[in-house]
Design a protein around this motif. Structure first.
Motif, PDB file in Angstrom:
ATOM      1  N   VAL A  30       0.836  -1.204   0.000  1.00  0.00           N
ATOM      2  CA  VAL A  30       0.000   0.000   0.000  1.00  0.00           C
ATOM      3  C   VAL A  30       0.870   1.254   0.000  1.00  0.00           C
ATOM      4  CG1 VAL A  30      -1.638   1.361   1.361  1.00  0.00           C
ATOM      5  CG2 VAL A  30      -2.001  -1.096   1.070  1.00  0.00           C
ATOM      6  N   ASP A  31       1.923   1.257   0.832  1.00  0.00           N
ATOM      7  CA  ASP A  31       2.817   2.422   0.885  1.00  0.00           C
ATOM      8  C   ASP A  31       3.488   2.645  -0.466  1.00  0.00           C
ATOM      9  OD1 ASP A  31       2.194   2.882   3.508  1.00  0.00           O
ATOM     10  OD2 ASP A  31       3.905   1.727   4.300  1.00  0.00           O
ATOM     11  N   SER A  32       3.876   1.557  -1.125  1.00  0.00           N
ATOM     12  CA  SER A  32       4.516   1.688  -2.435  1.00  0.00           C
ATOM     13  C   SER A  32       3.536   2.239  -3.473  1.00  0.00           C
ATOM     14  CB  SER A  32       5.059   0.330  -2.885  1.00  0.00           C
ATOM     15  OG  SER A  32       5.601   0.408  -4.185  1.00  0.00           O
ATOM     16  N   LEU A  33       2.299   1.751  -3.439  1.00  0.00           N
ATOM     17  CA  LEU A  33       1.308   2.194  -4.424  1.00  0.00           C
ATOM     18  C   LEU A  33       0.832   3.620  -4.164  1.00  0.00           C
ATOM     19  CD1 LEU A  33      -0.793  -1.070  -4.830  1.00  0.00           C
ATOM     20  CD2 LEU A  33       0.557   0.062  -6.599  1.00  0.00           C
ATOM     21  N   ARG A  34       0.957   4.088  -2.937  1.00  0.00           N
ATOM     22  CA  ARG A  34       0.603   5.484  -2.676  1.00  0.00           C
ATOM     23  C   ARG A  34       1.458   6.430  -3.509  1.00  0.00           C
ATOM     24  NH1 ARG A  34      -0.062   4.755   3.673  1.00  0.00           N
ATOM     25  NH2 ARG A  34      -2.325   4.855   3.864  1.00  0.00           N
ATOM     26  N   ARG A  35       2.679   6.021  -3.754  1.00  0.00           N
ATOM     27  CA  ARG A  35       3.570   6.866  -4.549  1.00  0.00           C
ATOM     28  C   ARG A  35       3.354   6.640  -6.042  1.00  0.00           C
ATOM     29  NH1 ARG A  35       6.924   4.864  -0.453  1.00  0.00           N
ATOM     30  NH2 ARG A  35       7.757   3.256  -1.874  1.00  0.00           N
ATOM     31  N   LYS A  36       2.997   5.399  -6.420  1.00  0.00           N
ATOM     32  CA  LYS A  36       2.879   5.073  -7.849  1.00  0.00           C
ATOM     33  C   LYS A  36       1.450   5.251  -8.377  1.00  0.00           C
ATOM     34  CE  LYS A  36       4.552   0.931  -7.319  1.00  0.00           C
ATOM     35  NZ  LYS A  36       5.046  -0.433  -7.607  1.00  0.00           N
ATOM     36  N   VAL A  37       0.474   4.610  -7.704  1.00  0.00           N
ATOM     37  CA  VAL A  37      -0.936   4.689  -8.152  1.00  0.00           C
ATOM     38  C   VAL A  37      -1.815   4.906  -6.906  1.00  0.00           C
ATOM     39  CG1 VAL A  37      -2.724   3.637  -9.588  1.00  0.00           C
ATOM     40  CG2 VAL A  37      -0.335   2.934  -9.872  1.00  0.00           C
ATOM     41  N   PRO A  38      -1.956   6.152  -6.471  1.00  0.00           N
ATOM     42  CA  PRO A  38      -2.689   6.434  -5.240  1.00  0.00           C
ATOM     43  C   PRO A  38      -4.137   5.924  -5.270  1.00  0.00           C
ATOM     44  CG  PRO A  38      -1.481   8.374  -5.973  1.00  0.00           C
ATOM     45  CD  PRO A  38      -1.385   7.377  -7.079  1.00  0.00           C
ATOM     46  N   THR A  39      -4.747   5.885  -6.444  1.00  0.00           N
ATOM     47  CA  THR A  39      -6.145   5.452  -6.532  1.00  0.00           C
ATOM     48  C   THR A  39      -6.310   4.014  -6.059  1.00  0.00           C
ATOM     49  OG1 THR A  39      -6.539   6.931  -8.403  1.00  0.00           O
ATOM     50  CG2 THR A  39      -8.113   5.137  -8.066  1.00  0.00           C
ATOM     51  N   ILE A  40      -5.406   3.165  -6.486  1.00  0.00           N
ATOM     52  CA  ILE A  40      -5.486   1.748  -6.095  1.00  0.00           C
ATOM     53  C   ILE A  40      -5.268   1.608  -4.595  1.00  0.00           C
ATOM     54  CG2 ILE A  40      -4.465  -0.535  -6.394  1.00  0.00           C
ATOM     55  CD1 ILE A  40      -3.794   0.206  -9.248  1.00  0.00           C
ATOM     56  N   ALA A  41      -4.263   2.310  -4.079  1.00  0.00           N
ATOM     57  CA  ALA A  41      -4.006   2.251  -2.640  1.00  0.00           C
ATOM     58  C   ALA A  41      -5.214   2.737  -1.847  1.00  0.00           C
ATOM     59  CB  ALA A  41      -2.770   3.084  -2.304  1.00  0.00           C
ATOM     60  N   GLY A  42      -5.827   3.829  -2.312  1.00  0.00           N
ATOM     61  CA  GLY A  42      -6.996   4.362  -1.618  1.00  0.00           C
ATOM     62  C   GLY A  42      -8.176   3.407  -1.644  1.00  0.00           C
ATOM     63  N   ASP A  43      -8.434   2.792  -2.801  1.00  0.00           N
ATOM     64  CA  ASP A  43      -9.540   1.837  -2.901  1.00  0.00           C
ATOM     65  C   ASP A  43      -9.320   0.638  -1.981  1.00  0.00           C
ATOM     66  OD1 ASP A  43     -10.781   3.444  -4.695  1.00  0.00           O
ATOM     67  OD2 ASP A  43     -10.392   2.199  -6.466  1.00  0.00           O
ATOM     68  N   PHE A  44      -8.084   0.172  -1.906  1.00  0.00           N
ATOM     69  CA  PHE A  44      -7.821  -0.974  -1.036  1.00  0.00           C
ATOM     70  C   PHE A  44      -8.010  -0.602   0.435  1.00  0.00           C
ATOM     71  CE2 PHE A  44      -5.189  -3.565   1.680  1.00  0.00           C
ATOM     72  CZ  PHE A  44      -5.551  -4.842   1.295  1.00  0.00           C
ATOM     73  N   LEU A  45      -7.555   0.573   0.830  1.00  0.00           N
ATOM     74  CA  LEU A  45      -7.716   0.981   2.231  1.00  0.00           C
ATOM     75  C   LEU A  45      -9.189   1.101   2.605  1.00  0.00           C
ATOM     76  CD1 LEU A  45      -4.854   3.625   2.617  1.00  0.00           C
ATOM     77  CD2 LEU A  45      -4.971   1.329   3.622  1.00  0.00           C
ATOM     78  N   ILE A  46     -10.003   1.569   1.660  1.00  0.00           N
ATOM     79  CA  ILE A  46     -11.454   1.625   1.909  1.00  0.00           C
ATOM     80  C   ILE A  46     -12.003   0.216   2.138  1.00  0.00           C
ATOM     81  CG2 ILE A  46     -13.688   2.129   0.855  1.00  0.00           C
ATOM     82  CD1 ILE A  46     -12.341   4.519  -0.526  1.00  0.00           C
ATOM     83  N   LEU A  47     -11.554  -0.739   1.310  1.00  0.00           N
ATOM     84  CA  LEU A  47     -11.986  -2.122   1.487  1.00  0.00           C
ATOM     85  C   LEU A  47     -11.494  -2.695   2.817  1.00  0.00           C
ATOM     86  CD1 LEU A  47     -11.517  -3.701  -2.058  1.00  0.00           C
ATOM     87  CD2 LEU A  47     -13.634  -3.582  -0.741  1.00  0.00           C
ATOM     88  N   ALA A  48     -10.271  -2.345   3.207  1.00  0.00           N
ATOM     89  CA  ALA A  48      -9.728  -2.848   4.478  1.00  0.00           C
ATOM     90  C   ALA A  48     -10.549  -2.340   5.660  1.00  0.00           C
ATOM     91  CB  ALA A  48      -8.269  -2.423   4.627  1.00  0.00           C
ATOM     92  N   ARG A  49     -10.933  -1.060   5.622  1.00  0.00           N
ATOM     93  CA  ARG A  49     -11.769  -0.510   6.698  1.00  0.00           C
ATOM     94  C   ARG A  49     -13.152  -1.152   6.698  1.00  0.00           C
ATOM     95  NH1 ARG A  49      -9.475   4.526   4.683  1.00  0.00           N
ATOM     96  NH2 ARG A  49      -7.744   5.175   6.019  1.00  0.00           N
ATOM     97  N   ALA A  50     -13.682  -1.401   5.500  1.00  0.00           N
ATOM     98  CA  ALA A  50     -14.991  -2.054   5.407  1.00  0.00           C
ATOM     99  C   ALA A  50     -14.927  -3.474   5.980  1.00  0.00           C
ATOM    100  CB  ALA A  50     -15.454  -2.095   3.952  1.00  0.00           C
ATOM    101  N   TYR A  51     -13.816  -4.146   5.755  1.00  0.00           N
ATOM    102  CA  TYR A  51     -13.652  -5.496   6.294  1.00  0.00           C
ATOM    103  C   TYR A  51     -13.589  -5.470   7.820  1.00  0.00           C
ATOM    104  CZ  TYR A  51     -11.697 -10.170   6.976  1.00  0.00           C
ATOM    105  OH  TYR A  51     -11.481 -11.454   7.383  1.00  0.00           O
ATOM    106  N   ASP A  52     -12.848  -4.516   8.372  1.00  0.00           N
ATOM    107  CA  ASP A  52     -12.776  -4.390   9.826  1.00  0.00           C
ATOM    108  C   ASP A  52     -14.146  -4.085  10.425  1.00  0.00           C
ATOM    109  OD1 ASP A  52     -10.071  -4.891   9.765  1.00  0.00           O
ATOM    110  OD2 ASP A  52      -9.490  -2.772   9.756  1.00  0.00           O
ATOM    111  N   ALA A  53     -14.907  -3.238   9.745  1.00  0.00           N
ATOM    112  CA  ALA A  53     -16.268  -2.931  10.220  1.00  0.00           C
ATOM    113  C   ALA A  53     -17.157  -4.168  10.141  1.00  0.00           C
ATOM    114  CB  ALA A  53     -16.862  -1.793   9.391  1.00  0.00           C
ATOM    115  N   LEU A  54     -16.950  -4.958   9.101  1.00  0.00           N
ATOM    116  CA  LEU A  54     -17.727  -6.187   8.946  1.00  0.00           C
ATOM    117  C   LEU A  54     -17.435  -7.163  10.080  1.00  0.00           C
ATOM    118  CD1 LEU A  54     -19.533  -8.097   7.364  1.00  0.00           C
ATOM    119  CD2 LEU A  54     -17.567  -8.706   5.954  1.00  0.00           C
ATOM    120  N   ILE A  55     -16.177  -7.285  10.453  1.00  0.00           N
ATOM    121  CA  ILE A  55     -15.828  -8.140  11.586  1.00  0.00           C
ATOM    122  C   ILE A  55     -16.582  -7.701  12.836  1.00  0.00           C
ATOM    123  CG2 ILE A  55     -13.972  -8.804  13.160  1.00  0.00           C
ATOM    124  CD1 ILE A  55     -12.050  -8.662  10.835  1.00  0.00           C
ATOM    125  N   THR A  56     -16.618  -6.399  13.078  1.00  0.00           N
ATOM    126  CA  THR A  56     -17.315  -5.868  14.257  1.00  0.00           C
ATOM    127  C   THR A  56     -18.795  -6.207  14.222  1.00  0.00           C
ATOM    128  OG1 THR A  56     -15.737  -4.028  14.399  1.00  0.00           O
ATOM    129  CG2 THR A  56     -17.837  -3.771  15.548  1.00  0.00           C
TER     130      THR A  56
END
Length: 250
Positions: free
Chosen positions: A179-205
């Motif tokens: 994710v850190d590497s893609l923030r520099r290369k393709v921020p859109t992909i990194a951002g979309d993945f982080l949104i999915l990661a937060r959604a997954y954590d919320a789903l666990i809750t």
């Protein structure tokens, strides 16, 4: 408990019939006789118990409604995550043209696999609806095959373990590095993945909360039996109170 819930109408009718038979025997005594006063006292006592249990059952019903809302929330969160994960794979993983993107795609596959069992969440609604008193009453006799089916569904609900479907961490060390590497290369992909990661954590809750709600209801399921027994007692006492009124009118 399932057998009692499935045959509750039969039990209530049997108690009413026994009470009616007892009332018929009391008609040999005149109005004002001690047996009629005892019959009236029995109606007051059993009616009071029925009212108290009805209050408890109302609290249980409110808890059941809270469980159903939690099921809806968890199921909606699962569906939203699966939809967004599928969109991510279609956009960036077919094929993955970068090593870092491949790492994120593999992680998304793991997370999606871990939530696959959540498709069974609606069975909680079916189980809780079935065991609610006066729901799905059978005429005279309950259906044995239906009881067996609901017992099997209840066993599945008891066996439901959020940990079995959420065993992966959304952001482990290799994923964070990608994710850190893609923030520099393709921020859109990194951002979309982080949104999915937060959604997954919320789903666990949400799913963990669902399991807690279910276990709380199971621990208090005896209230359902108490409500059915209270209805049986009221059905037994009602003919005596009616008989007293009839005798007083003579």
């Amino acid at each position: 408990m399932m057998m009692i819930a499935d045959n509750q109408l039969l039990l209530i009718l049997m108690c009413f019939g026994i009470g009616s038979l007892g009332t018929a025997l009391l008609f040999r005594h005149p109005a004002g006789h001690r047996v009629w006063r005892l019959a009236d006292l029995g109606w007051v006592v059993l009616g009071g118990i029925g009212a108290l249990v009805a209050v408890l059952a109302g609290i249980y019903k409110a808890d059941t409604g809270r469980l159903e809302r939690q099921i809806d929330i968890a199921y909606a969160a699962t569906a939203a995550f699966d939809r967004d994960a599928a969109r991510f794979r279609l956009r960036f993983c077919d094929p993955a043209y970068d090593t870092d993107i491949a790492i994120l795609c593999e992680k998304i596959e793991f997370l999606s696999a871990s939530t696959a069992g959540n498709a069974e969440l609606p069975l909680f609604i079916a189980v809780t609806d079935q065991v609610t008193p006066l729901q799905g009453l059978q005429l005279i006799f309950g259906r044995a095959e239906n009881t067996s089916e609901m017992m099997e569904m209840a066993a599945k609900a008891d066996a439901f373990d959020p940990a079995a479907f959420t065993v992966f961490t959304a952001l482990d060390t290799p994923t964070e590095a990608a994710v850190d590497s893609l923030r520099r290369k393709v921020p859109t992909i990194a951002g979309d993945f982080l949104i999915l990661a937060r959604a997954y954590d919320a789903l666990i809750t949400q799913v963990t909360q669902l399991k807690s709600e279910w276990e709380y209801l199971q621990d208090n399921a005896h209230i359902l039996i108490l409500q059915i027994l209270a209805l049986c007692m009221v059905a037994f006492a009602a003919p005596f109170r009616l008989g007293k009124s009839v005798v007083d009118l003579r």
